[in-house]
Design a protein around this motif. Structure first.
Motif, short mmCIF file in Angstrom:
data_model
loop_
_atom_site.label_atom_id
_atom_site.label_comp_id
_atom_site.label_asym_id
_atom_site.label_seq_id
_atom_site.Cartn_x
_atom_site.Cartn_y
_atom_site.Cartn_z
N PRO A 55 0.84 -1.20 0.00
CA PRO A 55 0.00 0.00 0.00
C PRO A 55 0.88 1.25 0.00
O PRO A 55 2.08 1.17 0.29
CB PRO A 55 -0.78 -0.13 1.32
CG PRO A 55 0.15 -0.89 2.21
CD PRO A 55 0.87 -1.85 1.32
N VAL A 56 0.29 2.38 -0.33
CA VAL A 56 1.00 3.66 -0.28
C VAL A 56 0.54 4.38 0.99
O VAL A 56 -0.66 4.53 1.22
CB VAL A 56 0.69 4.53 -1.52
CG1 VAL A 56 1.41 5.87 -1.43
CG2 VAL A 56 1.09 3.79 -2.79
N LYS A 57 1.50 4.83 1.80
CA LYS A 57 1.15 5.46 3.07
C LYS A 57 1.71 6.87 3.17
O LYS A 57 2.80 7.15 2.69
CB LYS A 57 1.68 4.62 4.24
CG LYS A 57 1.01 3.25 4.38
CD LYS A 57 1.48 2.53 5.64
CE LYS A 57 0.76 1.20 5.81
NZ LYS A 57 1.14 0.52 7.07
N VAL A 58 0.92 7.73 3.82
CA VAL A 58 1.34 9.09 4.13
C VAL A 58 1.15 9.30 5.63
O VAL A 58 0.05 9.08 6.15
CB VAL A 58 0.53 10.14 3.35
CG1 VAL A 58 1.04 11.55 3.67
CG2 VAL A 58 0.60 9.88 1.84
N TYR A 59 2.23 9.69 6.32
CA TYR A 59 2.19 9.89 7.77
C TYR A 59 2.17 11.39 8.06
O TYR A 59 3.05 12.13 7.61
CB TYR A 59 3.41 9.25 8.43
CG TYR A 59 3.48 7.75 8.27
CD1 TYR A 59 3.00 6.90 9.27
CD2 TYR A 59 4.02 7.17 7.12
CE1 TYR A 59 3.07 5.52 9.13
CE2 TYR A 59 4.09 5.79 6.98
CZ TYR A 59 3.61 4.97 7.98
OH TYR A 59 3.68 3.61 7.84
N PHE A 60 1.20 11.82 8.84
CA PHE A 60 1.07 13.22 9.21
C PHE A 60 1.64 13.45 10.61
O PHE A 60 1.65 12.54 11.45
CB PHE A 60 -0.39 13.66 9.16
CG PHE A 60 -0.95 13.70 7.76
CD1 PHE A 60 -1.00 14.88 7.04
CD2 PHE A 60 -1.40 12.53 7.15
CE1 PHE A 60 -1.50 14.91 5.75
CE2 PHE A 60 -1.90 12.55 5.85
CZ PHE A 60 -1.94 13.74 5.15
N THR A 61 2.10 14.66 10.86
CA THR A 61 2.69 14.98 12.16
C THR A 61 1.62 15.15 13.24
O THR A 61 1.91 15.06 14.43
CB THR A 61 3.51 16.28 12.07
OG1 THR A 61 2.65 17.34 11.61
CG2 THR A 61 4.68 16.12 11.11
N LYS A 62 0.38 15.38 12.81
CA LYS A 62 -0.73 15.58 13.76
C LYS A 62 -1.92 14.73 13.33
O LYS A 62 -2.01 14.31 12.17
CB LYS A 62 -1.15 17.06 13.79
CG LYS A 62 -0.02 18.03 14.07
CD LYS A 62 -0.49 19.46 13.92
CE LYS A 62 0.66 20.44 14.11
NZ LYS A 62 0.23 21.85 13.92
#
Length: 297
Positions: free
Chosen positions: A52-59
């Motif tokens: 899968p493609v993942k994007v991690y946010f700081t908040k």
């Protein structure tokens, strides 16, 4: 046009060009700073077609009870276009799962509309790229052994098929064929937990009055690889005692394994029957129909 007017026009143009670059330079820097404040990591480099493609946010972007929510169309875009679903797997993690595996060897560009997720945020889409592993495979036929060491009337051939990336079992099943003349043999498969390494066995090959030739043909067409070929093994007759193959191993220990058509007596005196050029000291061990030669360390 008089001299004063010409100078005035040049000054106006210069100021306009300077303002343009100043504005867009600051705008680009502002985008980078905003992206860094909101996004900590994402899928990058070379990945499996099944990842899968993942994007991690700081908040946290959503609340805990909204976990599992699918994002609206246009918030997450991928090019070339891929059917799939982007949803929040954690309050700060957005994950896109393709409906079917990505294309091996393809480069993809992802665009995330952060401004659509965060109220009052004015920033350009966040963009990044990743590459999918180029599919390939190697075939290693390890040897031919009697199924029953006491009788040696039936043989099996075994080996390993290693893929660069995971593939569907149905596709792998079509990569190998084993036959003697018009007789086809079934192939048994066992896959490891990586989904890339397949152990295979061609079973129940009868020993007859005459020496026969087993052909194993392989093709990468089912997994999109333009590689094919054929290898063969002699199936010894009932009354013959033959070397049926060998294997050279470099790691973790150096050794040569020689395969015979029948079991070798474990305590038979093998002195003088085997030698290694340039190597004086080595050990010779017997295991069933295999003789294993290892140079001393």
């Amino acid at each position: 046009m008089n001299r004063k007017l010409l100078i005035a026009v040049i000054v106006i143009i210069a100021l306009g060009v300077g303002a343009y670059f100043a504005f867009f330079g600051e705008s680009k820097m502002g985008n980078q700073q905003a992206h860094a404040r909101w996004i900590s990591a994402h899928t990058s480099g070379t990945v499996s077609a099944h990842s899968p493609v993942k994007v991690y946010f700081t908040k946290n972007i959503i609340s805990e009870d909204q976990t599992g929510t699918v994002v609206q169309k246009g918030v997450f875009d991928i090019s070339p276009s891929v059917d799939g679903q982007a949803l929040w797997v954690q309050p700060n993690v957005l994950e896109f799962t393709p409906a079917k595996p990505f294309e091996n060897g393809e480069n993809y560009k992802v665009s995330v509309d952060i401004a659509e997720m965060v109220d009052s945020l004015r920033v350009d889409d966040y963009e990044f790229t990743f590459e999918v592993i180029e599919q390939d495979f190697t075939l290693d036929i390890e040897g031919i052994v009697p199924i029953n060491m006491q009788k040696s009337m039936m043989f099996k051939v075994y080996g390993t098929l290693t893929l660069a990336d995971k593939a569907e079992q149905e596709a792998v099943d079509k990569m190998l064929e084993a036959s003697i003349g018009n007789e086809n043999f079934s192939i048994k498969w066992e896959v490891d937990n990586t989904g890339r390494q397949y152990q295979f066995t061609v079973d129940s090959i009868a020993r007859t009055e005459k020496t026969r030739e087993l052909k194993i043909s392989y093709t990468g067409d089912p997994i999109g690889v333009s590689k094919k070929g054929e290898t063969s093994y002699k199936i010894p007759s009932k009354d013959s005692f033959l070397v049926t193959g060998y294997q050279v191993q470099q790691y973790p220990d150096q050794q040569v394994t020689i395969y015979f058509s029948d079991p070798v007596k474990r305590y038979q005196d093998l002195k003088g029957l085997f030698s290694l050029t340039t190597v004086k000291n080595y050990q010779v061990d017997v295991a069933g129909n295999r003789v294993i030669i290892q140079p001393d360390q």
